[in-house]
Design a protein around this motif. Structure first.
Motif, PDB file in Angstrom:
ATOM      1  N   VAL A  39     -71.380  31.244   2.741  1.00  0.00           N
ATOM      2  CA  VAL A  39     -71.738  30.960   1.345  1.00  0.00           C
ATOM      3  C   VAL A  39     -70.866  29.818   0.820  1.00  0.00           C
ATOM      4  CG1 VAL A  39     -71.783  31.890  -1.013  1.00  0.00           C
ATOM      5  CG2 VAL A  39     -72.529  33.314   0.917  1.00  0.00           C
ATOM      6  N   GLU A  40     -69.566  29.910   1.066  1.00  0.00           N
ATOM      7  CA  GLU A  40     -68.631  28.857   0.635  1.00  0.00           C
ATOM      8  C   GLU A  40     -69.017  27.505   1.215  1.00  0.00           C
ATOM      9  OE1 GLU A  40     -64.033  29.769  -0.313  1.00  0.00           O
ATOM     10  OE2 GLU A  40     -64.666  30.157   1.744  1.00  0.00           O
ATOM     11  N   LYS A  41     -69.346  27.515   2.492  1.00  0.00           N
ATOM     12  CA  LYS A  41     -69.661  26.272   3.186  1.00  0.00           C
ATOM     13  C   LYS A  41     -70.896  25.598   2.598  1.00  0.00           C
ATOM     14  CE  LYS A  41     -70.372  24.409   7.859  1.00  0.00           C
ATOM     15  NZ  LYS A  41     -70.484  24.754   9.310  1.00  0.00           N
ATOM     16  N   PHE A  42     -71.922  26.387   2.286  1.00  0.00           N
ATOM     17  CA  PHE A  42     -73.145  25.786   1.731  1.00  0.00           C
ATOM     18  C   PHE A  42     -72.893  25.188   0.355  1.00  0.00           C
ATOM     19  CE2 PHE A  42     -77.244  25.809  -0.483  1.00  0.00           C
ATOM     20  CZ  PHE A  42     -77.978  25.025   0.408  1.00  0.00           C
ATOM     21  N   LEU A  43     -72.153  25.906  -0.478  1.00  0.00           N
ATOM     22  CA  LEU A  43     -71.857  25.383  -1.812  1.00  0.00           C
ATOM     23  C   LEU A  43     -71.006  24.109  -1.728  1.00  0.00           C
ATOM     24  CD1 LEU A  43     -71.166  28.722  -3.718  1.00  0.00           C
ATOM     25  CD2 LEU A  43     -73.040  27.135  -4.165  1.00  0.00           C
ATOM     26  N   GLU A  44     -70.063  24.083  -0.809  1.00  0.00           N
ATOM     27  CA  GLU A  44     -69.244  22.880  -0.615  1.00  0.00           C
ATOM     28  C   GLU A  44     -70.112  21.695  -0.204  1.00  0.00           C
ATOM     29  OE1 GLU A  44     -66.359  23.898   2.311  1.00  0.00           O
ATOM     30  OE2 GLU A  44     -65.207  25.209   0.963  1.00  0.00           O
ATOM     31  N   LYS A  45     -71.080  21.969   0.661  1.00  0.00           N
ATOM     32  CA  LYS A  45     -71.985  20.928   1.137  1.00  0.00           C
ATOM     33  C   LYS A  45     -72.803  20.339  -0.014  1.00  0.00           C
ATOM     34  CE  LYS A  45     -75.897  20.329   4.338  1.00  0.00           C
ATOM     35  NZ  LYS A  45     -76.784  21.053   5.299  1.00  0.00           N
ATOM     36  N   VAL A  46     -73.317  21.232  -0.873  1.00  0.00           N
ATOM     37  CA  VAL A  46     -74.096  20.760  -2.014  1.00  0.00           C
ATOM     38  C   VAL A  46     -73.217  19.953  -2.963  1.00  0.00           C
ATOM     39  CG1 VAL A  46     -75.390  21.473  -4.068  1.00  0.00           C
ATOM     40  CG2 VAL A  46     -75.769  22.644  -1.879  1.00  0.00           C
ATOM     41  N   TYR A  47     -72.033  20.460  -3.232  1.00  0.00           N
ATOM     42  CA  TYR A  47     -71.149  19.787  -4.198  1.00  0.00           C
ATOM     43  C   TYR A  47     -70.706  18.413  -3.688  1.00  0.00           C
ATOM     44  CZ  TYR A  47     -67.490  19.008  -7.614  1.00  0.00           C
ATOM     45  OH  TYR A  47     -66.714  18.470  -8.615  1.00  0.00           O
ATOM     46  N   CYS A  48     -70.470  18.312  -2.402  1.00  0.00           N
ATOM     47  CA  CYS A  48     -70.092  17.003  -1.834  1.00  0.00           C
ATOM     48  C   CYS A  48     -71.190  15.963  -2.062  1.00  0.00           C
ATOM     49  CB  CYS A  48     -69.812  17.142  -0.341  1.00  0.00           C
ATOM     50  SG  CYS A  48     -68.234  17.933   0.018  1.00  0.00           S
ATOM     51  N   ARG A  49     -72.406  16.446  -2.113  1.00  0.00           N
ATOM     52  CA  ARG A  49     -73.540  15.542  -2.299  1.00  0.00           C
ATOM     53  C   ARG A  49     -73.791  15.228  -3.774  1.00  0.00           C
ATOM     54  NH1 ARG A  49     -79.653  16.714   0.048  1.00  0.00           N
ATOM     55  NH2 ARG A  49     -80.738  15.096  -1.144  1.00  0.00           N
ATOM     56  N   THR A  50     -73.643  16.241  -4.654  1.00  0.00           N
ATOM     57  CA  THR A  50     -74.036  16.062  -6.061  1.00  0.00           C
ATOM     58  C   THR A  50     -72.869  15.874  -7.018  1.00  0.00           C
ATOM     59  OG1 THR A  50     -73.962  18.447  -6.489  1.00  0.00           O
ATOM     60  CG2 THR A  50     -76.042  17.536  -5.672  1.00  0.00           C
ATOM     61  N   LYS A  51     -71.666  16.343  -6.596  1.00  0.00           N
ATOM     62  CA  LYS A  51     -70.482  16.378  -7.481  1.00  0.00           C
ATOM     63  C   LYS A  51     -70.737  17.240  -8.714  1.00  0.00           C
ATOM     64  CE  LYS A  51     -68.359  13.657  -4.705  1.00  0.00           C
ATOM     65  NZ  LYS A  51     -67.429  14.279  -3.723  1.00  0.00           N
ATOM     66  N   ASN A  52     -71.699  18.139  -8.616  1.00  0.00           N
ATOM     67  CA  ASN A  52     -72.032  18.989  -9.751  1.00  0.00           C
ATOM     68  C   ASN A  52     -72.953  20.119  -9.297  1.00  0.00           C
ATOM     69  OD1 ASN A  52     -72.326  19.555 -12.745  1.00  0.00           O
ATOM     70  ND2 ASN A  52     -74.471  19.244 -12.181  1.00  0.00           N
ATOM     71  N   ILE A  53     -72.716  21.328  -9.828  1.00  0.00           N
ATOM     72  CA  ILE A  53     -73.649  22.446  -9.635  1.00  0.00           C
ATOM     73  C   ILE A  53     -73.816  23.118 -10.990  1.00  0.00           C
ATOM     74  CG2 ILE A  53     -74.052  24.688  -8.549  1.00  0.00           C
ATOM     75  CD1 ILE A  53     -72.472  23.708  -6.124  1.00  0.00           C
TER      76      ILE A  53
END
Length: 450
Positions: free
Chosen positions: A286-300
């Motif tokens: 779960v942590e890894k997926f959220l990190e991946k998204v944040y690296c791309r968007t800089k926002n969730i």
């Protein structure tokens, strides 16, 4: 157009409540009774200003509560009097308009619904005084010296509630004419005594209970657990544009519908699921997926968890490993998603949305682990909403009725479609919850008209 003022009477000493702390400051479902009552009016689009009348000794505590909640409609905080009548007059007299609509509500009734408020305000277009009441279900007896004096016919009796609503000029006059009369605990009674105008009755709700005795706290706590939150109807899905949304369990069912609708309305959606390599029972994934998204968007902005498993069987007949796996997905999975999401949602002042089931209110035979996990998620949401309120993270839970999803089909087989919710309906309601400012709420989706 006349302004609508809500006066919330929170100055009672709570003598019958028998607690060191006045009942308006007792916490139920993560918030004080005062907070629950004020929020009802804060979220009603017809209310212009809120006036809170309090016990002077608790002024500092009330100010802290107002600051914490960032209410925008609270315009006055007034020290109340020694009686309800005096406190009511203090609130009324603080309104300087020549004419206005005044909605007086007991703080100890935190289950008032928006429809009653709207019906009362609408009735003030025709009447100068409006009461709220429900039909009497018990036989009412008139007693003198412990002897029954009369048994009035129940059909003509109703049980009064609040709010009580008035034209400002009418209720001011009623109080001015009753300055020396302290035998009244009811504003409508003052109007009737002096025959100022007819009092129209708006139908109340049985759930609009008044917290008076210690037992009422336990009843109220259960009512909040079961409470259906009402969303504003005017939340446009177009507001999803440019929102960054993460969906766990987004490959099928409700999660997939949420993803498709959000994308159609301009959101940036990132989905994952077990089939896509993310097992929510594993915190690291779960942590890894959220990190991946944040690296791309800089926002969730929003995180949703719709992932779950449903298995049939008596507890005694299932293996411990099978039970553990179901629990790890259905309950610990939501904890993993919530915990891993917090740092990102703090940054965006975002929203977390989890999913319960109609079985959370009462455990069901053959689905004991599923039902208990869903009950746990409701309690988790209610607790997290309080923990995260200062971080401006909104946390809510969707409680859909039986929904037409692939998971349900695998467990129950073919069922009549008209008996099942359309997952698109659930998805739309879910996205509106994300866009709303509510937190700590259970949002029921009961039928395809919701």
């Amino acid at each position: 157009m006349l302004k609508n003022y809500a006066i919330i009477l929170a100055s009672g000493a709570g003598i019958r409540f028998d607690n060191d702390l006045p009942k308006q400051f007792i916490k139920i479902a993560g918030k004080t009774v005062l907070e629950h009552s004020v929020e009802i009016f804060e979220h009603n689009s017809l209310i212009d200003e809120i006036i809170i009348v309090i016990t002077p000794e608790y002024r500092t505590l009330t100010e802290e509560i107002i600051l914490k909640n960032n209410w925008t409609k609270v315009s006055k905080l007034l020290n109340g009097g020694s009686t309800r009548k005096e406190s009511s007059y203090i609130g009324i007299n603080s309104i300087k308009d020549k004419e206005a609509n005044v909605i007086i509500h007991d703080c100890a009734r935190p289950f008032l619904n928006q429809k009653i408020i709207s019906d009362c305000i609408s009735a003030l277009d025709e009447y100068s005084a409006v009461d709220v009441a429900i039909k009497a279900s018990d036989t009412i007896i008139k007693v003198q010296d412990n002897i029954i004096d009369a048994v009035p016919h129940r059909n003509s009796l109703m049980r009064g509630q609040t709010p009580q609503c008035f034209k400002l000029s009418a209720i001011k006059k009623a109080h001015e004419l009753s300055k020396d009369d302290n035998n009244f605990t009811d504003d409508c009674g003052l109007v009737l005594k002096h025959k100022l105008c007819p009092v129209f009755v708006v139908e109340g709700e049985i759930e609009n209970i008044k917290i008076t005795y210690p037992l009422d706290i336990y009843i109220a706590d259960k009512l909040f657990q079961l409470k259906k939150s009402t969303l504003p109807e005017d939340i446009p899905l177009e507001n999803l544009r440019n929102k960054d949304i993460v969906i766990f369990g987004g490959s099928s069912g409700i999660g997939r519908c949420i993803s498709e609708i959000a994308q159609k309305n301009g959101a940036n959606v990132f989905i994952t699921s077990l089939s896509k390599g993310c097992d929510i029972s594993q915190f690291g994934q779960v942590e890894k997926f959220l990190e991946k998204v944040y690296c791309r968007t800089k926002n969730i902005d929003c995180v949703i968890n719709t992932a779950g498993v449903l298995k049939l069987g008596k507890l005694a007949d299932r293996s411990v490993s099978d039970i553990r796996k179901e629990f790890e997905v259905n309950y610990l999975g939501s904890i993993h998603v919530a915990k891993a999401s917090i740092p990102y949602l703090k940054e965006s002042a975002g929203a977390l949305l989890l999913f319960a089931s109609s079985s959370y209110t009462r455990g069901r035979a053959l689905y004991s682990t599923y039902s208990s996990a869903k009950a746990g998620i409701v309690n988790l949401v209610q607790a997290l909403s309080e923990e995260l309120i200062n971080d401006k993270i909104r946390v809510n839970v969707i409680n859909p009725a039986r929904t037409n999803t692939p998971m349900r089909y695998k467990v129950f087989g073919k069922e009549p479609e008209k008996t099942l919710l359309n997952p698109v309906i659930v998805a739309k309601k879910s996205l509106k919850v994300l866009l709303s400012d509510i937190t700590g709420q259970v949002i029921d989706v009961r039928n395809n008209d919701d």
